[in-house]
Enzyme design. Structure first.
Site, short mmCIF file in Angstrom:
data_model
loop_
_atom_site.label_atom_id
_atom_site.label_comp_id
_atom_site.label_asym_id
_atom_site.label_seq_id
_atom_site.Cartn_x
_atom_site.Cartn_y
_atom_site.Cartn_z
CG ASP A 85 -1.74 1.22 1.36
OD1 ASP A 85 -2.67 1.38 0.54
OD2 ASP A 85 -1.47 2.05 2.26
CD GLU A 104 -2.29 2.46 -3.34
OE1 GLU A 104 -3.42 2.96 -3.49
OE2 GLU A 104 -1.70 2.46 -2.25
#
Length: 619
Positions: free
Chosen positions: A265, A327
């Site tokens: 993330d 990401e």
């Protein structure tokens, strides 16, 4: 850290057609006129073709655990609910599931504020439930990828509790702390003065992604800590080697339990400018009323790549080709290439290519833009495998972003075709295959997402793309037996659901199944070189996948407009030139028998996929 189908009663003949589709999906073989025929040489070659590690051509499926399946009746999805639905994922053709954070968390940002990296939040289950999910997935050849949030923790994590307790605490330097600057100092802006404490203000103009200054004052230590995102998500100090060791240990905990890898993330944000220079202003203000800033000092700093190389080395010590997915919202393909490690290929195996699916103009298709991004991914990544994505838990669903209200079904099929026939790994988001829509809250009091709470009404948050999965037309769409669910079930769930679409041969769900089955069985769609065709056409995107291992080449043509478009495709020197053409998949009835690359008339938003050089039955 971005449908409504008319149903009719299903006749016996419809059921037979469904069975035929499922059989074709399970046993798809280009060039076979009957399943009982002796395999052609191309089929034999396919059995021995080595197209790399499992992740290279995988279809990944993101699951937001709160919203997939509730097994306990509390209105919140959980791990055992995911396990219950593995057979559906197997029937769809999914190779791996990425589960958004299921760790213990205060749920301020619904799991992206982690308070313990080595456990499971009780509302989702237990570590034993995760072990069971991994084992059951393995039985179905479905791997489990976990979301790993390394930029920040929850402010309730013991690391931060210790860090914030005293400047002398051994963990104080595990987070990014600063004394601030005098409020009456030179160059202090009016914005900084809004956050004055004890005569001190934040050291710069950095803004939190959830509103307000990115610096939060803690009286106990008389310092500010930095938080790129919500104030309950303090940033870890990755310049401290102890932080890297602790985070790598947390990853090893799950690798030892059998997870196939991690989705990382907000990974470009690990490091901040050590000089804490002000970000350049981009002009205007955002939904929270803060100035819009560029992020040259808070994202994608060079230091992060050293960490990625060490992480790759750590992960590769495990068997089974564990994978690191990033990401990675980046400005261009050149920046994306750096996340692979460039020509050395020593960083992430699959940084997400957000350029194609989230390229800025989300209210219409643009053939030229798609063509550019596909070609760049093919030619500017040093041979690395792209990972394309059109949907995730942070963005309005592609159904709504690309829709024109009239041709939504056809447009959704175009996006699916690009995702699953281009040379890339593919990342889906739960419900994408059904045509689930974004169901944005109508009132501020109904908003759960913190960015929607702080940004209303300009920013309504991300609840709309996180609503419960639509399984059937029963109570709560089959998601939960609870009287209420954590987010409301969309009103169209009576018609847009797995049960209804599985028995409708021409549904979007069955379109996805056919595309996935095609790429699984044909090395050409997995490994064939991708060549852009008809490069100057402003309305139609066309490309060739050159044949692999004796399999024919495949041509894809997609009409990006609401008007019929007639094309003639010249393969030039590409593989398959001058040979016969067979339609293998299309949503245009008039093209099902097409056998030519000349004068093909594509209806509005039509998708057509043809095979070059070997005659087979059309689909």
């Amino acid at each position: 850290m971005t449908i409504k189908l008319r149903r009719s009663n299903t006749s016996t003949s419809s059921w037979l057609r469904v069975l035929a589709i499922l059989a074709a999906s399970a046993l798809w073989t280009y060039g076979s006129h009957a399943l009982s025929q002796t395999p052609q040489p191309s089929s034999v070659a396919a059995a021995t073709h080595n197209d790399g590690p499992w992740w290279k051509h995988a279809v990944f499926y993101e699951i937001y655990p709160r919203s997939f399946q509730d097994s306990t009746g509390d209105g919140i999805g959980d791990l055992n609910g995911i396990t219950q639905r593995l057979d559906y994922l197997k029937s769809l053709g999914i190779d791996a599931i990425w589960i958004a954070p299921m760790y213990p968390s205060p749920q301020v940002d619904f799991g992206y504020d982690i308070s313990d990296y080595q456990s499971v939040d009780p509302q989702y289950g237990t570590v034993a439930d995760m072990d069971h999910l991994i084992a059951e997935g393995k039985q179905r050849n479905i791997r489990v990828i976990l979301d790993m949030v390394l930029n920040h923790t929850s402010d309730k994590h013991q690391w931060f509790i210790d860090s914030a307790s005293s400047r002398s605490n051994p963990k104080h330097d595990w987070y990014v702390w600063n004394d601030g600057v005098p409020a009456n100092g030179p160059n202090v802006t009016a914005y900084q003065k809004r956050f004055e404490h004890e005569g001190r203000v934040p050291p710069n103009n950095w803004v939190s992604g959830f509103g307000g200054s990115a610096w939060e004052w803690v009286p106990a230590v008389h310092q500010f800590y930095y938080h790129k995102f919500y104030k309950q998500q303090p940033d870890l100090n990755w310049r401290n080697p102890a932080v890297e060791k602790a985070c790598f240990d947390a990853m090893r905990f799950w690798l030892d339990r059998g997870v196939a890898g991690f989705r990382l993330d907000a990974i470009p944000t690990l490091f901040e400018d050590p000089k804490l220079r002000n970000e350049p202003e981009a002009g205007g203000i955002n939904a929270q009323g803060d100035p819009n800033l560029k992020d040259i000092y808070t994202s994608n700093l060079p230091d992060v790549h050293d960490v990625m190389r060490r992480m790759r080395t750590m992960v590769e010590k495990y068997p089974g080709n564990r994978v690191l997915i990033g990401e990675t919202y980046l400005p261009d393909t050149a920046a994306l290439n750096e996340w692979y490690g460039g020509a050395k290929h020593d960083e992430l195996q699959l940084p997400m290519d957000m350029l194609l699916g989230f390229h800025g103009d989300h209210d219409k298709l643009d053939a030229a833009s798609f063509r550019t991004f596909l070609n760049d991914a093919e030619t500017k990544l040093n041979g690395s495998q792209p990972l394309f994505v059109f949907d995730n838990h942070d963005n309005v669903r592609s159904w709504d972003r690309y829709s024109d209200s009239e041709h939504n079904q056809a447009i959704a099929r175009i996006l699916a075709a690009v995702l699953l026939t281009s040379r890339s790994a593919a990342l889906m988001y739960y419900g994408e295959e059904l045509g689930m829509v974004t169901s944005t809250p109508k009132r501020k009091e109904d908003v759960k997402d913190p960015i929607g709470v702080t940004g209303w009404p300009k920013e309504k948050g991300r609840d709309g793309e996180r609503t419960p999965m639509q399984w059937d037309d029963s109570k709560n769409a089959g998601f939960s037996e609870s009287s209420t669910t954590w987010l409301p079930v969309p009103s169209n769930s009576a018609t847009i659901n797995v049960k209804a679409e599985e028995i409708e041969p021409d549904s979007l769900l069955n379109w996805y199944k056919q595309l996935i089955a095609m790429r699984k069985s044909d090395p050409t769609l997995r490994d064939g070189k991708q060549v852009i065709l008809d490069e100057s056409n402003p309305s139609v995107l066309s490309y060739l996948r050159e044949g692999v291992a004796g399999h024919p080449s495949v041509v894809v043509a997609l009409n990006f407009t609401a008007q019929p478009q007639t094309i003639s495709l010249d393969l030039g020197k590409a593989s398959g030139s001058g040979k016969a053409v067979t339609t293998v998949l299309t949503n245009a009835p008039g093209l099902k028998q097409n056998t030519s690359l000349q004068n093909i008339t594509l209806p509005p938003y039509a998708s057509w996929i043809g095979q070059i050089g070997q005659i087979g039955s059309s689909k």
